[in-house]
Design a protein around this motif. Structure first.
Motif, mmCIF file in Angstrom:
data_model
loop_
_atom_site.group_PDB
_atom_site.id
_atom_site.type_symbol
_atom_site.label_atom_id
_atom_site.label_comp_id
_atom_site.label_asym_id
_atom_site.label_seq_id
_atom_site.Cartn_x
_atom_site.Cartn_y
_atom_site.Cartn_z
ATOM 1 N N ASP A 38 0.964 -2.001 -0.037
ATOM 2 C CA ASP A 38 -0.441 0.196 0.198
ATOM 3 C C ASP A 38 0.859 1.166 -0.327
ATOM 4 O OD1 ASP A 38 -2.540 -1.300 -0.253
ATOM 5 O OD2 ASP A 38 -2.421 -1.753 2.184
ATOM 6 N N ASP A 39 2.144 0.970 0.298
ATOM 7 C CA ASP A 39 2.806 2.480 0.248
ATOM 8 C C ASP A 39 3.543 2.099 -0.779
ATOM 9 O OD1 ASP A 39 5.277 3.841 0.432
ATOM 10 O OD2 ASP A 39 6.143 2.687 2.177
ATOM 11 N N PRO A 40 3.414 3.120 -2.009
ATOM 12 C CA PRO A 40 3.555 2.860 -3.082
ATOM 13 C C PRO A 40 5.417 3.099 -3.356
ATOM 14 C CG PRO A 40 3.130 5.742 -2.680
ATOM 15 C CD PRO A 40 2.936 4.367 -1.670
ATOM 16 N N THR A 41 5.659 3.173 -1.918
ATOM 17 C CA THR A 41 7.506 3.233 -2.139
ATOM 18 C C THR A 41 8.327 1.785 -2.042
ATOM 19 O OG1 THR A 41 7.902 4.112 -0.404
ATOM 20 C CG2 THR A 41 7.552 5.330 -2.125
ATOM 21 N N HIS A 42 7.330 1.172 -1.166
ATOM 22 C CA HIS A 42 7.299 -0.170 -1.437
ATOM 23 C C HIS A 42 7.642 -1.536 -2.252
ATOM 24 C CE1 HIS A 42 7.880 -3.984 1.095
ATOM 25 N NE2 HIS A 42 7.270 -4.507 0.229
ATOM 26 N N LEU A 43 9.295 -1.443 -1.967
ATOM 27 C CA LEU A 43 9.669 -3.093 -2.793
ATOM 28 C C LEU A 43 9.864 -4.295 -2.338
ATOM 29 C CD1 LEU A 43 12.254 -0.887 -5.162
ATOM 30 C CD2 LEU A 43 9.731 -1.198 -5.774
ATOM 31 N N SER A 44 9.670 -5.239 -3.099
ATOM 32 C CA SER A 44 10.257 -6.615 -2.121
ATOM 33 C C SER A 44 11.357 -6.836 -1.859
ATOM 34 C CB SER A 44 9.656 -7.982 -3.017
ATOM 35 O OG SER A 44 10.372 -7.785 -4.487
ATOM 36 N N ASP A 45 11.935 -7.242 -0.965
ATOM 37 C CA ASP A 45 13.445 -7.756 -0.430
ATOM 38 C C ASP A 45 13.923 -8.632 -1.380
ATOM 39 O OD1 ASP A 45 12.232 -6.670 2.132
ATOM 40 O OD2 ASP A 45 12.974 -8.654 2.823
ATOM 41 N N PHE A 46 13.691 -9.257 -2.826
ATOM 42 C CA PHE A 46 14.010 -10.219 -3.467
ATOM 43 C C PHE A 46 14.529 -8.581 -4.437
ATOM 44 C CE2 PHE A 46 12.288 -14.336 -3.384
ATOM 45 C CZ PHE A 46 12.594 -14.433 -1.814
ATOM 46 N N ILE A 47 13.421 -7.925 -5.014
ATOM 47 C CA ILE A 47 13.881 -6.946 -5.823
ATOM 48 C C ILE A 47 14.688 -5.674 -5.125
ATOM 49 C CG2 ILE A 47 12.940 -5.341 -7.275
ATOM 50 C CD1 ILE A 47 12.337 -7.802 -8.446
ATOM 51 N N ARG A 48 15.131 -5.749 -3.820
ATOM 52 C CA ARG A 48 15.582 -4.671 -3.598
ATOM 53 C C ARG A 48 17.390 -5.390 -3.601
ATOM 54 N NH1 ARG A 48 15.517 -4.175 1.487
ATOM 55 N NH2 ARG A 48 13.784 -4.754 1.936
ATOM 56 N N HIS A 49 17.229 -6.286 -3.613
ATOM 57 C CA HIS A 49 18.134 -7.104 -3.414
ATOM 58 C C HIS A 49 18.908 -7.240 -4.716
ATOM 59 C CE1 HIS A 49 21.405 -10.104 -3.404
ATOM 60 N NE2 HIS A 49 21.037 -9.793 -1.866
ATOM 61 N N ASP A 50 18.350 -7.716 -6.012
ATOM 62 C CA ASP A 50 18.761 -8.188 -6.712
ATOM 63 C C ASP A 50 18.774 -7.067 -7.666
ATOM 64 O OD1 ASP A 50 18.057 -10.502 -6.604
ATOM 65 O OD2 ASP A 50 17.101 -11.263 -7.549
ATOM 66 N N LEU A 51 17.531 -5.654 -7.888
ATOM 67 C CA LEU A 51 17.919 -4.441 -9.182
ATOM 68 C C LEU A 51 19.110 -4.493 -9.076
ATOM 69 C CD1 LEU A 51 15.643 -3.728 -11.252
ATOM 70 C CD2 LEU A 51 15.327 -1.912 -8.903
ATOM 71 N N PRO A 52 20.074 -3.234 -7.902
ATOM 72 C CA PRO A 52 21.291 -3.020 -8.325
ATOM 73 C C PRO A 52 22.278 -3.766 -9.554
ATOM 74 C CG PRO A 52 20.927 -2.374 -6.127
ATOM 75 C CD PRO A 52 19.635 -3.737 -6.826
ATOM 76 N N VAL A 53 22.114 -5.126 -9.059
ATOM 77 C CA VAL A 53 23.204 -6.133 -9.389
ATOM 78 C C VAL A 53 22.863 -5.975 -11.255
ATOM 79 C CG1 VAL A 53 24.019 -8.341 -9.869
ATOM 80 C CG2 VAL A 53 23.645 -7.468 -7.348
ATOM 81 N N LEU A 54 21.209 -6.422 -11.265
ATOM 82 C CA LEU A 54 20.673 -6.212 -13.141
ATOM 83 C C LEU A 54 20.766 -4.553 -13.357
ATOM 84 C CD1 LEU A 54 18.582 -7.329 -15.076
ATOM 85 C CD2 LEU A 54 16.794 -6.513 -13.255
ATOM 86 N N GLU A 55 20.655 -3.708 -12.470
ATOM 87 C CA GLU A 55 20.548 -2.129 -13.605
ATOM 88 C C GLU A 55 22.363 -1.980 -14.352
ATOM 89 O OE1 GLU A 55 16.752 0.280 -12.578
ATOM 90 O OE2 GLU A 55 18.467 0.067 -10.853
#
Length: 281
Positions: A38-55
């Protein structure tokens, strides 16, 4: 609990697994903490971990504006998180109840996403378009019998220059006895074509039980996983192994910064996860 190694037809195994994953949906809706979205800034733990590596491997260093296909998306928390990072997302799963839950979460949180019900091994024929990124969350590969067919779907979904990303449980971890007092090998690291038949009414999160406890999984060594991607024509551009895990594989694991790890003296002895990034040239 020790699984039986069995010969089973893929369709029969898939059907049993599908029933089990259908049963997990209401349990995981309760256990995943969906209200946090419900918080529009919230990301799942997996994506917060993976996104910097992917990007770090993307030309724009961001998924914003890119077409992303998330395979085996379950109830869509990671898919929605990718959309919140700016991607145009398509979530793929074989569980209709899971996709209904994902679509409802997206609707409730104002996220636009496309959801496709199909087996991951038939994804190319079911999903429209080509993608800049194909993403796979943790806990996926052991549910698949034929990794060459899996990798072929990934390669066919990607545009030229597109990236495949996976972080998953390490095959070395899955060979360990989760209940032993020390690091002890109990299960096969290398597969022989047979499935491991499990009968377990629990799931990896929450306290509830499922009505269809029987599942089938296949051990796949790293050589098979990487080899399948290479045979599909993808080029390996990143490989890493991790010491922590996003769920408690063994009661002996201890919590470390929100993840789980072996006791400190054992932490350097065995990997818990692997990460692969591959490109379609």
């Amino acid at each position: 609990m020790t699984p039986r190694n069995v010969e089973i037809d893929w369709e029969a195994a898939r059907h049993a697994n599908q029933q089990n994953w259908n049963d997990r949906v209401p349990l995981h809706e309760d256990a995943y903490g969906l209200d946090a979205f419900d918080d529009p800034t919230h990301l799942s733990d997996f994506i917060r971990h993976d996104l910097p590596v992917l990007e770090s491997f993307l030309a724009s260093h961001s998924v914003s504006g890119l077409d992303v296909c998330h395979l085996q998306c379950h109830i869509g928390t990671d898919t929605i998180s990718l959309a919140r990072a700016g991607a145009t997302v398509t979530g793929v799963d074989f569980s209709r109840p899971a996709l209904r839950a994902a679509a409802e979460l997206a609707r409730r949180t104002g996220v636009t996403a496309t959801w496709v019900e199909t087996d991951v091994l038939e994804a190319r024929s079911a999903v429209e378009g080509e993608f800049d990124v194909v993403y796979t969350s943790i806990g996926t590969v052991t549910w698949l019998e034929d990794l060459d067919r899996w990798a072929a779907q990934i390669a066919a979904l990607l545009r030229r220059g597109g990236i495949f990303f996976i972080r998953d449980g390490h095959p070395s971890l899955y060979a360990l006895d989760e209940d032993a007092a020390t690091l002890t090998i109990r299960y096969p690291y290398f597969g022989d074509g047979r499935a491991q038949q499990w009968d377990d009414a629990s799931t990896y999160v929450g306290d509830g039980t499922v009505a269809h406890p029987r599942t089938f999984e296949w051990p796949h060594p790293l050589s098979e996983i990487i080899g399948a991607l290479l045979r599909a024509g993808l080029r390996l551009i990143h490989f890493d192994e991790g010491r922590t895990l996003p769920w408690q594989f063994s009661p002996r694991m201890v919590e470390v910064d929100g993840d789980w790890a072996w006791p400190e003296g054992e932490r350097n002895l065995v990997p818990c996860t692997y990460t692969i990034v591959a490109r379609r040239d």
